[in-house]
Motif scaffolding. Structure first.
Motif, mmCIF file in Angstrom:
data_model
loop_
_atom_site.group_PDB
_atom_site.id
_atom_site.type_symbol
_atom_site.label_atom_id
_atom_site.label_comp_id
_atom_site.label_asym_id
_atom_site.label_seq_id
_atom_site.Cartn_x
_atom_site.Cartn_y
_atom_site.Cartn_z
ATOM 1 N N LEU A 5 0.844 -1.182 0.000
ATOM 2 C CA LEU A 5 0.000 0.000 0.000
ATOM 3 C C LEU A 5 0.886 1.241 0.000
ATOM 4 O O LEU A 5 1.514 1.583 0.997
ATOM 5 N N LEU A 6 0.978 1.877 -1.153
ATOM 6 C CA LEU A 6 1.753 3.109 -1.303
ATOM 7 C C LEU A 6 0.789 4.222 -1.635
ATOM 8 O O LEU A 6 -0.131 4.040 -2.430
ATOM 9 N N ASN A 7 0.992 5.364 -1.032
ATOM 10 C CA ASN A 7 0.115 6.497 -1.249
ATOM 11 C C ASN A 7 0.902 7.762 -1.538
ATOM 12 O O ASN A 7 1.995 7.956 -0.982
ATOM 13 N N ILE A 8 0.313 8.605 -2.361
ATOM 14 C CA ILE A 8 0.896 9.925 -2.573
ATOM 15 C C ILE A 8 0.926 10.633 -1.223
ATOM 16 O O ILE A 8 -0.021 10.556 -0.444
ATOM 17 N N GLY A 9 2.035 11.279 -0.952
ATOM 18 C CA GLY A 9 2.215 11.979 0.316
ATOM 19 C C GLY A 9 3.036 11.213 1.328
ATOM 20 O O GLY A 9 3.524 11.802 2.301
ATOM 21 N N MET A 10 3.199 9.890 1.137
ATOM 22 C CA MET A 10 4.063 9.138 2.054
ATOM 23 C C MET A 10 5.464 9.734 1.983
ATOM 24 O O MET A 10 5.940 10.081 0.897
ATOM 25 N N SER A 11 6.122 9.845 3.141
ATOM 26 C CA SER A 11 7.436 10.475 3.134
ATOM 27 C C SER A 11 8.314 9.926 4.247
ATOM 28 O O SER A 11 7.832 9.297 5.189
ATOM 29 N N SER A 51 14.285 4.967 1.372
ATOM 30 C CA SER A 51 13.768 4.632 2.706
ATOM 31 C C SER A 51 12.246 4.726 2.792
ATOM 32 O O SER A 51 11.641 4.136 3.692
ATOM 33 N N VAL A 52 11.613 5.426 1.858
ATOM 34 C CA VAL A 52 10.142 5.527 1.864
ATOM 35 C C VAL A 52 9.516 4.207 1.436
ATOM 36 O O VAL A 52 8.550 3.740 2.048
ATOM 37 N N VAL A 53 10.061 3.582 0.389
ATOM 38 C CA VAL A 53 9.379 2.461 -0.265
ATOM 39 C C VAL A 53 10.018 1.104 -0.002
ATOM 40 O O VAL A 53 9.319 0.137 0.303
ATOM 41 N N PRO A 58 7.766 -6.547 -0.983
ATOM 42 C CA PRO A 58 7.866 -7.985 -0.730
ATOM 43 C C PRO A 58 9.307 -8.463 -0.944
ATOM 44 O O PRO A 58 10.107 -7.788 -1.599
ATOM 45 N N ASP A 59 9.585 -9.642 -0.409
ATOM 46 C CA ASP A 59 10.919 -10.235 -0.592
ATOM 47 C C ASP A 59 11.286 -10.289 -2.064
ATOM 48 O O ASP A 59 10.436 -10.550 -2.923
ATOM 49 N N ASN A 60 12.557 -10.035 -2.345
ATOM 50 C CA ASN A 60 13.148 -10.083 -3.679
ATOM 51 C C ASN A 60 12.700 -8.927 -4.581
ATOM 52 O O ASN A 60 12.898 -8.984 -5.784
ATOM 53 N N GLU A 90 3.840 10.974 -7.054
ATOM 54 C CA GLU A 90 3.149 10.319 -8.165
ATOM 55 C C GLU A 90 3.431 8.825 -8.110
ATOM 56 O O GLU A 90 4.556 8.410 -7.810
ATOM 57 N N ILE A 91 2.416 8.030 -8.398
ATOM 58 C CA ILE A 91 2.557 6.575 -8.481
ATOM 59 C C ILE A 91 1.834 6.117 -9.735
ATOM 60 O O ILE A 91 0.663 6.451 -9.943
#
Length: 139
Positions: A5-11, A51-53, A58-60, A90-91
């Motif tokens: 779960l990735l969202n715009i604004g994550m930092s 470091s954000v993502v 998942p593994d690998n 942006e994603i």
């Protein structure tokens, strides 16, 4: 692959005290012996984006850099602390774009944007191996 779960604004924000090894003279990017080297600032910005993502993948799976553009507009003196923030702006599928901001104790010193792609590490290694096959000595 199911993306986390990735969202715009994550930092994420990272900090580093600038040492002699981070200066332009030491790094080889100029002749000034007490100021932060632009390549070091670039590396800190990339580190913040990773470091954000990457810890959420998942593994690998990892992210790899595709594009980086920065403006290093204020000097930072050795022994000051640089704070860098990377925020997802942006994603699109496996493509993630980050806005970057860097500060020292006196204010903003740089900004930019960075694009990273989520990839399967094993498939990337296979692609690298195929690409360099021509470099291997033939019997």
């Amino acid at each position: 692959m199911r993306l986390p779960l990735l969202n715009i604004g994550m930092s994420k924000t990272i900090q580093k005290k600038i040492t002699e090894e981070d200066t332009a003279l030491y790094f080889g990017s100029g002749s000034i012996k007490d100021l932060l080297a632009t390549p070091v600032l670039s590396a800190l910005m990339i580190e913040a984006a990773v470091s954000v993502v990457d810890p959420l993948l998942p593994d690998n799976y990892i992210t790899i850099g595709k594009f980086l553009s920065i403006d290093h507009f204020q000097p930072t003196v050795k022994d000051m602390t640089v704070t860098v923030n990377a925020s997802i702006s942006e994603i699109e599928n496996n493509r993630i774009v980050f806005q970057l901001k860097a500060y020292d104790e006196l204010g903003e010193i740089g900004s930019g944007h960075h694009e990273r792609h989520i990839v399967n590490h094993g498939l990337l290694r296979e692609k690298v191996s195929k690409r360099i096959e021509g470099l291997q000595p033939q019997p």
